[in-house]
Design an enzyme around this catalytic site. Structure first.
Site, short mmCIF file in Angstrom:
data_model
loop_
_atom_site.label_atom_id
_atom_site.label_comp_id
_atom_site.label_asym_id
_atom_site.label_seq_id
_atom_site.Cartn_x
_atom_site.Cartn_y
_atom_site.Cartn_z
N GLN A 57 0.82 -1.20 0.00
CA GLN A 57 0.00 0.00 0.00
C GLN A 57 0.87 1.26 0.00
O GLN A 57 2.00 1.24 0.48
CB GLN A 57 -0.89 0.02 1.26
CG GLN A 57 -1.80 -1.18 1.39
CD GLN A 57 -2.36 -1.35 2.80
OE1 GLN A 57 -3.56 -1.28 2.98
NE2 GLN A 57 -1.52 -1.59 3.78
N GLU A 68 -3.80 0.18 12.50
CA GLU A 68 -3.54 1.43 13.22
C GLU A 68 -3.70 1.28 14.73
O GLU A 68 -3.22 2.12 15.49
CB GLU A 68 -4.44 2.55 12.70
CG GLU A 68 -5.89 2.44 13.12
CD GLU A 68 -6.69 3.65 12.67
OE1 GLU A 68 -6.87 4.57 13.47
OE2 GLU A 68 -7.16 3.66 11.51
N ASP A 105 -2.80 -8.37 10.67
CA ASP A 105 -2.68 -7.40 9.59
C ASP A 105 -1.56 -7.85 8.65
O ASP A 105 -0.50 -8.31 9.11
CB ASP A 105 -2.38 -6.01 10.14
CG ASP A 105 -2.66 -4.92 9.12
OD1 ASP A 105 -3.64 -4.17 9.31
OD2 ASP A 105 -1.91 -4.81 8.13
N ASP A 110 -1.66 -12.60 6.19
CA ASP A 110 -2.92 -12.45 5.48
C ASP A 110 -4.03 -13.01 6.38
O ASP A 110 -3.95 -14.18 6.81
CB ASP A 110 -2.84 -13.20 4.15
CG ASP A 110 -4.16 -13.22 3.40
OD1 ASP A 110 -4.99 -12.32 3.63
OD2 ASP A 110 -4.37 -14.15 2.61
N ALA A 111 -5.05 -12.21 6.67
CA ALA A 111 -6.11 -12.66 7.58
C ALA A 111 -6.82 -13.90 7.06
O ALA A 111 -7.22 -14.77 7.85
CB ALA A 111 -7.11 -11.53 7.81
N ASP A 117 -11.91 -5.10 10.04
CA ASP A 117 -11.46 -3.70 9.98
C ASP A 117 -10.49 -3.59 8.81
O ASP A 117 -9.31 -3.28 8.97
CB ASP A 117 -10.79 -3.31 11.30
CG ASP A 117 -10.44 -1.83 11.34
OD1 ASP A 117 -11.00 -1.06 10.53
OD2 ASP A 117 -9.60 -1.44 12.18
#
Length: 359
Positions: free
Chosen positions: A80, A135, A155, A186-187, A204
């Site tokens: 990202q 976060e 996360d 990876d979830a 989330d």
């Protein structure tokens, strides 16, 4: 896509590059009165305004812009693009892949709505799994619950997590809580291979945008084959579900709702306005156990179970949030689209290109 632009003070009109624009203000400006946007004056030094703006393209013909005090950090991870901005109206703001994720002044609305309804409706939530949440704000809200014994936060992007640990002071206590277990993975893979079961699983995740790393975690097969089997009896799944405004809810909110209806017996959509998002936002809660609590019961559980006081959510607020407007409610009821990898819908925008390799 989000863009950061510096405004100068010479000439007039708009200078655009596709993702954002620069307003030139020492002349006609926009709307033709004085300097700057809408004719509101800005200090000019030798013909140049000392101003810096963030702009996000919400849809093709609609952009959202606000002034910055400073740019605290910009960078890119393998997954990202990230930025931390100090904004004038909303304080510190975290931006990922050109989409504002969280702002200091109003993030409590998003995170209280995401976390507390599911935990309060569960009879005794002790073991919680967060998909995403890098976060730390979701973990912070969950750890306020006295019944919670363990929170697993999974996360995929370690750089974002470490970045948030360093820069977001409000969540430092949560990251240090012994009940929090942080997993970088990876979830989907983590849930697929674990033997653990959870009272509440929370999505989330970043918004489903084309080229982003998360859209496969909004699909029917993921909910049915991976999420639901990892829930305990009376378990609850809740996910953020994108924009939920009178026009924007058809982007992904309505089809995520319909997709969850194919998997769970009881599904509750709800929404709230978040000023920094410039829209109403949606969440969806799902379970095979009915959601039967009224406003007074939710208030009682809040008082007994949660340390500290919520700033936004109480029983009446949730009752209001889960009462959608007539137009949205009718649209949701008539939605037929089921979210699959082959029929994915995306909100407006594009993710970091290299993220496609990691889906």
């Amino acid at each position: 896509m989000g863009d950061i632009s510096y405004s100068n003070g010479n000439g007039n009109g708009v200078n655009g590059n596709g993702n954002g624009y620069v307003v030139n203000g020492n002349g006609n400006g926009v709307n033709g009165n004085g300097n700057g946007v809408n004719g509101k004056g800005h200090p000019v030094l030798n013909g140049y305004r000392k101003s810096c703006w963030y702009e996000e393209e919400i849809e093709e013909n609609l952009r959202w812009s606000f002034a910055l005090n400073s740019i605290l950090h910009t960078g890119a991870t393998p997954f990202q693009d990230i930025a931390l901005l100090d904004t004038k109206p909303f304080g510190k703001a975290l931006v990922i892949d050109g989409k504002l994720q969280s702002a200091e002044t109003d993030e409590f609305i998003y995170h209280e709505c995401l976390c507390h309804p599911a935990l309060l409706h569960h009879p005794n939530p002790t073991n919680i799994f967060i998909m995403g949440g890098g976060e730390g704000s979701t973990a912070r809200e969950l750890l306020r619950h006295k019944t919670v014994e363990k929170v697993v936060m999974c996360d995929i992007d370690e750089e974002v997590v470490e970045f948030c640990k360093s820069f977001l002071d409000v969540n430092r206590e949560a990251f240090c809580d012994a009940r929090l277990k942080l997993i970088i993975n990876d979830a989907r893979a983590e849930l697929e291979h674990t033997e653990n079961h959870y009272d509440v699983i929370i999505g989330d995740l970043a918004d489903p945008i084309e080229g982003g790393p998360c859209y496969k975690l909004y699909t029917k097969s993921f909910y049915e084959l991976i999420v639901k089997p990892r829930l305990t009896k009376d378990g609850i799944f809740v996910t953020q579900a994108g924009p939920a405004g009178i026009f924007s809810h058809t982007e992904v909110f309505s089809c995520i709702y319909n997709t969850l209806r194919q998997v769970f017996k009881y599904v509750v959509p709800y929404s709230a306005h978040i000023p920094s998002y410039a829209d109403t936002w949606g969440w969806i809660m799902a379970s095979d156990t009915p959601f039967g609590l009224g406003a007074d019961e939710l208030d009682m559980r809040t008082k007994l179970r949660i340390n500290g006081e919520n700033r936004y959510l109480d029983g009446k607020t949730f009752s209001s949030a889960s009462t959608l407007s007539k137009a949205v409610r009718k649209s949701m009821e008539n939605e037929t689209h089921v979210y699959t990898e082959g029929t994915a819908r995306f909100i407006y925008g594009h993710g970091h290109n290299s993220a496609q390799k990691h889906n």
